[in-house]
Motif scaffolding. Structure first.
Motif, PDB file in Angstrom:
ATOM      1  N   ASN A 427      -8.464  41.681  53.858  1.00  0.00           N
ATOM      2  CA  ASN A 427      -8.700  42.870  53.039  1.00  0.00           C
ATOM      3  C   ASN A 427     -10.048  43.498  53.355  1.00  0.00           C
ATOM      4  OD1 ASN A 427      -6.243  42.682  51.726  1.00  0.00           O
ATOM      5  ND2 ASN A 427      -7.057  41.422  50.061  1.00  0.00           N
ATOM      6  N   ILE A 428     -11.075  42.648  53.514  1.00  0.00           N
ATOM      7  CA  ILE A 428     -12.412  43.151  53.843  1.00  0.00           C
ATOM      8  C   ILE A 428     -12.390  43.904  55.167  1.00  0.00           C
ATOM      9  CG2 ILE A 428     -14.759  42.445  54.518  1.00  0.00           C
ATOM     10  CD1 ILE A 428     -14.505  40.155  52.497  1.00  0.00           C
ATOM     11  N   LEU A 429     -11.664  43.354  56.138  1.00  0.00           N
ATOM     12  CA  LEU A 429     -11.619  43.955  57.474  1.00  0.00           C
ATOM     13  C   LEU A 429     -10.630  45.108  57.567  1.00  0.00           C
ATOM     14  CD1 LEU A 429     -11.687  40.659  59.574  1.00  0.00           C
ATOM     15  CD2 LEU A 429     -13.553  42.303  59.324  1.00  0.00           C
ATOM     16  N   GLY A 430      -9.776  45.252  56.550  1.00  0.00           N
ATOM     17  CA  GLY A 430      -8.797  46.331  56.564  1.00  0.00           C
ATOM     18  C   GLY A 430      -7.669  46.104  57.545  1.00  0.00           C
ATOM     19  N   ILE A 431      -7.286  44.831  57.744  1.00  0.00           N
ATOM     20  CA  ILE A 431      -6.193  44.494  58.669  1.00  0.00           C
ATOM     21  C   ILE A 431      -5.230  43.548  57.964  1.00  0.00           C
ATOM     22  CG2 ILE A 431      -7.580  44.808  60.751  1.00  0.00           C
ATOM     23  CD1 ILE A 431      -8.039  41.817  60.847  1.00  0.00           C
ATOM     24  N   THR A 432      -4.081  43.284  58.595  1.00  0.00           N
ATOM     25  CA  THR A 432      -3.107  42.359  58.025  1.00  0.00           C
ATOM     26  C   THR A 432      -3.491  40.919  58.381  1.00  0.00           C
ATOM     27  OG1 THR A 432      -1.696  42.430  59.977  1.00  0.00           O
ATOM     28  CG2 THR A 432      -1.304  44.091  58.267  1.00  0.00           C
ATOM     29  N   ARG A 433      -2.932  39.976  57.644  1.00  0.00           N
ATOM     30  CA  ARG A 433      -3.219  38.566  57.940  1.00  0.00           C
ATOM     31  C   ARG A 433      -2.738  38.163  59.328  1.00  0.00           C
ATOM     32  NH1 ARG A 433      -2.098  34.380  53.132  1.00  0.00           N
ATOM     33  NH2 ARG A 433      -2.829  33.043  54.809  1.00  0.00           N
ATOM     34  N   PRO A 434      -1.532  38.587  59.782  1.00  0.00           N
ATOM     35  CA  PRO A 434      -1.135  38.234  61.155  1.00  0.00           C
ATOM     36  C   PRO A 434      -2.115  38.763  62.207  1.00  0.00           C
ATOM     37  CG  PRO A 434       0.772  38.949  59.905  1.00  0.00           C
ATOM     38  CD  PRO A 434      -0.412  39.226  59.040  1.00  0.00           C
ATOM     39  N   THR A 435      -2.624  39.989  61.986  1.00  0.00           N
ATOM     40  CA  THR A 435      -3.609  40.535  62.926  1.00  0.00           C
ATOM     41  C   THR A 435      -4.885  39.708  62.894  1.00  0.00           C
ATOM     42  OG1 THR A 435      -2.721  42.764  62.629  1.00  0.00           O
ATOM     43  CG2 THR A 435      -4.937  42.589  63.558  1.00  0.00           C
ATOM     44  N   LEU A 436      -5.296  39.284  61.711  1.00  0.00           N
ATOM     45  CA  LEU A 436      -6.496  38.455  61.588  1.00  0.00           C
ATOM     46  C   LEU A 436      -6.325  37.139  62.340  1.00  0.00           C
ATOM     47  CD1 LEU A 436      -9.260  37.740  60.425  1.00  0.00           C
ATOM     48  CD2 LEU A 436      -8.113  37.008  58.315  1.00  0.00           C
ATOM     49  N   TYR A 437      -5.167  36.491  62.149  1.00  0.00           N
ATOM     50  CA  TYR A 437      -4.922  35.228  62.867  1.00  0.00           C
ATOM     51  C   TYR A 437      -4.950  35.453  64.381  1.00  0.00           C
ATOM     52  CZ  TYR A 437      -3.600  32.720  58.602  1.00  0.00           C
ATOM     53  OH  TYR A 437      -3.622  32.103  57.380  1.00  0.00           O
ATOM     54  N   SER A 438      -4.363  36.562  64.814  1.00  0.00           N
ATOM     55  CA  SER A 438      -4.328  36.868  66.250  1.00  0.00           C
ATOM     56  C   SER A 438      -5.744  37.069  66.806  1.00  0.00           C
ATOM     57  CB  SER A 438      -3.484  38.122  66.488  1.00  0.00           C
ATOM     58  OG  SER A 438      -3.514  38.486  67.858  1.00  0.00           O
ATOM     59  N   LEU A 439      -6.567  37.799  66.058  1.00  0.00           N
ATOM     60  CA  LEU A 439      -7.942  38.044  66.522  1.00  0.00           C
ATOM     61  C   LEU A 439      -8.768  36.766  66.508  1.00  0.00           C
ATOM     62  CD1 LEU A 439      -8.693  41.461  64.761  1.00  0.00           C
ATOM     63  CD2 LEU A 439      -8.414  41.054  67.219  1.00  0.00           C
ATOM     64  N   MET A 440      -8.543  35.911  65.509  1.00  0.00           N
ATOM     65  CA  MET A 440      -9.285  34.648  65.453  1.00  0.00           C
ATOM     66  C   MET A 440      -8.919  33.762  66.642  1.00  0.00           C
ATOM     67  SD  MET A 440      -9.268  33.855  61.349  1.00  0.00           S
ATOM     68  CE  MET A 440     -10.084  32.264  61.525  1.00  0.00           C
ATOM     69  N   ASP A 441      -7.640  33.758  67.019  1.00  0.00           N
ATOM     70  CA  ASP A 441      -7.219  32.999  68.209  1.00  0.00           C
ATOM     71  C   ASP A 441      -7.843  33.592  69.466  1.00  0.00           C
ATOM     72  OD1 ASP A 441      -5.699  31.270  66.708  1.00  0.00           O
ATOM     73  OD2 ASP A 441      -3.819  32.384  66.988  1.00  0.00           O
ATOM     74  N   LYS A 442      -7.842  34.922  69.537  1.00  0.00           N
ATOM     75  CA  LYS A 442      -8.373  35.597  70.726  1.00  0.00           C
ATOM     76  C   LYS A 442      -9.845  35.268  70.938  1.00  0.00           C
ATOM     77  CE  LYS A 442      -9.159  40.224  72.639  1.00  0.00           C
ATOM     78  NZ  LYS A 442      -8.968  41.687  72.414  1.00  0.00           N
TER      79      LYS A 442
END
Length: 448
Positions: A427-442
């Protein structure tokens, strides 16, 4: 006429492309060396790059290396890579490295023309936006695109229309007076006097009379009544530079003036009302000085209704080259020289130098280098800087690297603010949870 750089080793395709784009000045290059030379000389907005360049025509290693070098030298250049008709892997890799677009052979003139025209449109829009932003910054007295400078500019815009007393903090040479003048120039007092006085440059026994003025006969040599700097600023802005160096006994008198907006000349008894906006600046640590009883606490809170922290140049690394080129152009005009730029070694040295003298030091280095250089490009020796330790360092950051570093930093900070709660972080980043997980993996960010 805009310049289009075509990097292609096939003479047939060179000839085909040479006559396909009469609306552009088409420059040809056939290998890495000639490509980089043309890039430096013509500074094209758009480049077409065949990935199959010698000495590795069968693969894309040389072409990808040229792409990275182009973007390191000129991050805003729009590079369109041209690949074989079944080489989608390298095309996507080029996009990942920062290429603007790709096109697969065989070449269709009309389709490629649309791609190139669109790239020029994007390049011109970005250039106009940068010029508008830069002109706004220069109007404030600043040269720079760093977030720190933009933050200071936003503060100036908000402070200028008000009568709030402002304290500007920063090291020597960072441009504190430039900020003060910008606040004055953008406010309702712009057509009134801007009076600056450096509290550190005037002897203690003269500072009081310089600020408050004196009556005739007040002391030996006072042959006529003289208004002080504060009176001269009536209706305008008074800038007290290096207020941290003001003698302790005089601080009480300044405090009274700030509270009452009246002055008494040395040797006089009459209270003279003065209407001024007050801006102060110092490189001193005033909070430490208050603990040491060398700066009055009540004066500190009176002058710091709002505080601007002006960052040192070493914290504005992305502005160093921008400032250096600005000072180069400025000195060229003043001295009738025609220096065109800096060598790669000089650029590396400037990026690694800590700049203890800040912008003033950089300006002096560039000015003296322009005067003394016998070449078209300023070298490390001309700048009197130590050569960069790591010659392998790129001379400019790739935009993709900057974006990835910023994204990783934002994710880490958001995780910290949300105490590791993934939903809140998203929510803070303004993205979805799947996108957050993807970026954290990246970026290999762990939620610890």
């Amino acid at each position: 006429m805009d310049t289009l750089l075509v990097i292609e080793d096939d003479p047939g395709i060179q000839k085909q492309l040479k006559w396909c784009f009469p609306q552009y000045e088409v420059v040809m290059a056939q290998d890495r060396r000639s490509a980089i030379t043309a890039l430096r000389r013509y500074e094209p907005k758009v480049v077409t790059l065949d990935l199959g360049l010698p000495p590795d025509e069968a693969n894309a290693s040389e072409g990808l290396a040229v792409l990275q070098e182009i973007l390191a030298l000129s991050p805003d250049t729009k590079v369109i890579v041209i690949t074989g008709n079944d080489d989608k892997t390298n095309a996507l890799k080029a996009i990942e490295l920062g290429a603007h677009d790709f096109y697969q052979k065989p070449i269709d003139d009309d389709i490629l023309a649309v791609i190139i025209d669109r790239a020029f449109v994007v390049a011109n829009i970005e250039m106009e936006n940068n010029q508008l932003r830069q002109s706004s910054l220069e109007a404030n007295g600043f040269i720079g695109n760093s977030p720190q400078v933009q933050h200071v500019c936003r503060m100036i815009e908000r402070i200028a229309p008000t009568e709030i007393t402002t304290l500007i903090l920063g090291e020597s040479g960072t441009g504190k007076e430039v900020i003060a003048r910008a606040i004055h120039a953008k406010g309702p007092r712009a057509n009134k006097p801007f009076i600056a006085i450096n509290c550190a440059s005037i002897p203690e026994h003269l500072l009081e009379s310089e600020l408050f003025g004196f009556e005739k006969g007040a002391f030996t040599g006072a042959h006529k009544t003289t208004a002080g700097k504060i009176e001269c600023a009536d209706g305008g802005t008074l800038f007290l530079d290096e207020i941290g160096d003001m003698p302790y006994p005089l601080q009480a008198k300044i405090l009274r003036f700030l509270q009452e907006k009246v002055v008494e000349r040395v040797g006089g008894r009459q209270e003279i009302p003065v209407d001024v906006k007050i801006i102060c600046a110092t490189h001193q640590n005033l909070e430490q000085m208050m603990l040491e009883k060398t700066f009055r606490e009540d004066l500190f809170y009176r002058i710091s209704e709002i505080t601007i922290q002006n960052p040192p140049l070493r914290e504005r690394d992305q502005d160093i080259l921008l400032l250096a080129r600005y000072f180069l152009q400025q000195t060229n005009q003043q001295s009738q020289h025609k220096i065109t730029g800096f060598t790669d070694d000089a650029i590396r040295a400037m990026l690694q130098h800590p700049w203890p003298g800040n912008i003033r030091e950089l300006q002096n280095k560039v000015k003296s280098a322009v005067i003394m250089s016998d070449n078209k490009l300023i070298s490390t020796l001309d700048l009197a800087l130590q050569p960069a330790e790591d010659e392998a360092e790129p001379i400019a950051l790739n935009l993709r690297q900057i974006r990835e570093a910023a994204e990783k930093q934002a994710i880490t900070k958001a995780l910290s603010l949300s105490n590791g709660n993934m939903s809140n972080t998203a929510n803070i980043l303004g993205i979805t949870r799947p996108t957050l997980y993807s970026l954290m993996d990246k970026y290999m960010v762990k939620n610890e």
